[in-house]
Design an enzyme around this catalytic site. Structure first.
Site, PDB file in Angstrom:
ATOM      1  N   SER A  76      22.437  55.704 -16.788  1.00  0.00           N
ATOM      2  CA  SER A  76      23.626  55.000 -16.341  1.00  0.00           C
ATOM      3  C   SER A  76      24.842  55.416 -17.170  1.00  0.00           C
ATOM      4  CB  SER A  76      23.378  53.487 -16.394  1.00  0.00           C
ATOM      5  OG  SER A  76      24.400  52.787 -15.727  1.00  0.00           O
TER       6      SER A  76
ATOM      7  N   HIS B 237      19.172  50.669  -9.244  1.00  0.00           N
ATOM      8  CA  HIS B 237      19.808  50.976 -10.516  1.00  0.00           C
ATOM      9  C   HIS B 237      19.173  50.174 -11.650  1.00  0.00           C
ATOM     10  CE1 HIS B 237      23.016  52.755 -12.879  1.00  0.00           C
ATOM     11  NE2 HIS B 237      23.028  51.617 -13.557  1.00  0.00           N
TER      12      HIS B 237
ATOM     13  N   ASP C 175      21.263  52.502  -4.965  1.00  0.00           N
ATOM     14  CA  ASP C 175      22.102  52.570  -6.163  1.00  0.00           C
ATOM     15  C   ASP C 175      23.450  53.172  -5.793  1.00  0.00           C
ATOM     16  OD1 ASP C 175      23.190  52.871  -8.695  1.00  0.00           O
ATOM     17  OD2 ASP C 175      21.747  54.361  -9.379  1.00  0.00           O
TER      18      ASP C 175
END
Length: 408
Positions: A191, A378, A348
């Site tokens: 991320s 995610h 995501d």
């Protein structure tokens, strides 16, 4: 008694209403994901209330909640030695896996945790478990960097922290101390950590003293650009947990110390409209109509405003900085990057960032493995143990570690 039953029924209905959100049937463990999302939303709302009352910044409050429930001390096992130290004044947690008699020097992964540049820690349970598994299964040294977070620091200080810590680790005497093979080092992150990892690798590639020092980069659902919040994955997953589009836009603004008044304008791409000259040259580098496969573009259409809000880019020029948005880097920067692994998830908003980066890297001659999970969401790679254990979490972690084992 009757009134108690009515009250209980009402409370159950209210809880169900709060928890339930429509999810695609293909997402992994949907009811468990709803509960996880509801828990995170609840924590966000508590932190917002604390902020409203003037008691603390909402991100500090939210991170306090996250770390309080998940912080784990540096506990070593028979297989993995875990220690907290600092590299050039940057805190790190080092995981030393078991040595192999036939390999006196170990391979190594520098890992950068996610959390929107503002949340989480290398020292919470989820990342401690991931790094411990990597150290044990790879017989490797894992360096998890505890970089400083928003709102204590803003872009580009997070990049400076991970660069300083990594440079310190790569000094010959430090590698020797940890018995690390200097030719077998990978930079990785998930991320926002994937964003920082990509930025670090690009920066190293432009430094003659550091070029070719990294064998691999491994990026897990990385955030790689803030110019287009209407890629197919942003449109498809606009309200998908645990990272809805509006939350991602706010993380970007937090990272840049920007104004929340810009959120709605950025959601419709007013910050990169055709009349924003600064963005003109960069649009081709994230033209998803040519960078994404038809299975991803489907029937979605680009959102390009004719006129927008040029003030946003003037006030936040960091939006167009390749250090914050590695996807828009020059082709010359990409050409000599190391072999790359990119993990993406169907559910995501950041899916297309990773897929487009893979395409741009391949076009630049870089060997890329794109590992896509149709039922992934995610954050899933850190959710592998009870009560937040997801089948896709275990599969993504295993696939990621397997690739490292085969390539590092």
């Amino acid at each position: 008694m009757r009134s108690s039953c009515v009250l209980l029924t009402a409370l159950v209905a209210l809880a169900a209403y709060y928890v339930y959100i429509p999810l695609p049937s293909s997402v992994s463990d949907p009811w468990k994901l709803m509960l996880l999302d509801a828990t995170f939303r609840g924590a966000q709302q508590v932190s917002d209330l604390i902020h409203f009352l003037g008691l603390s910044h909402h991100l500090l409050a939210l991170n306090f909640i996250i770390v309080s429930f998940g912080k784990k001390s540096a506990w070593s096992s028979a297989q993995v030695k875990v220690t907290d130290t600092d590299f050039d004044s940057v805190e790190v947690r080092v995981f030393e896996g078991p040595p192999k008699p036939e390999e006196p020097l170990k391979r190594s992964v520098v890992y950068i945790h996610g959390g929107g540049w503002a949340l989480a820690s290398a020292k919470i349970k989820y990342y401690d478990e991931l790094c411990t598994a990597m150290a044990e299964e790879l017989n490797a040294v894992i360096v998890a960097i505890e970089y400083r977070l928003v709102p204590k620091v803003y872009f580009p200080e997070q990049i400076h922290d991970v660069v300083r810590a990594t440079k310190h680790f790569m000094q010959p005497e430090i590698l020797q101390k940890y018995m690390v093979d200097p030719g077998r080092i990978c930079i990785s992150g998930d991320s926002a950590g994937g964003n920082l990892a990509a930025a670090l690798v690009q920066q190293f590639n432009q430094d003659a003293n550091l070029r070719n020092k990294l064998k691999l980069q491994a990026l897990i659902y990385p955030a790689l650009q803030a110019l287009d919040f209407n890629t197919p994955s942003y449109q498809q997953n606009v309200n998908t947990p645990i990272l809805p589009r509006y939350v991602m836009v706010k993380y970007w603004l937090d990272y840049f110390k920007g104004n929340y008044d810009f959120v709605q304008a950025m959601i419709v791409n007013n910050h990169t409209s055709l009349d924003v000259e600064e963005a003109t040259a960069l649009r081709a580098r994230l033209n998803w109509t040519s960078l994404l496969p038809a299975s991803f573009t489907k029937n979605y259409s680009p959102v390009v405003q004719t006129t927008g809000n040029a003030r946003i880019v003037r006030e936040i020029p960091q939006l167009l900085d390749a250090r914050s948005a590695p996807l828009i880097a020059d082709q010359e920067v990409l050409q000599h990057l190391p072999k790359t692994y990119i993990l993406t998830c169907e559910h995501d908003v950041l899916r297309d960032d990773g897929v487009m980066y893979a395409k741009r890297l391949e076009s630049a001659g870089v060997e890329v493995t794109l590992d896509h999970f149709e039922d992934g969401f995610h954050g899933c790679i850190i959710f592998t143990s009870w009560p937040t254990n997801f089948s896709v979490g275990i599969r993504t972690r295993n696939s990621y570690i397997k690739w490292l084992d085969q390539n590092l």
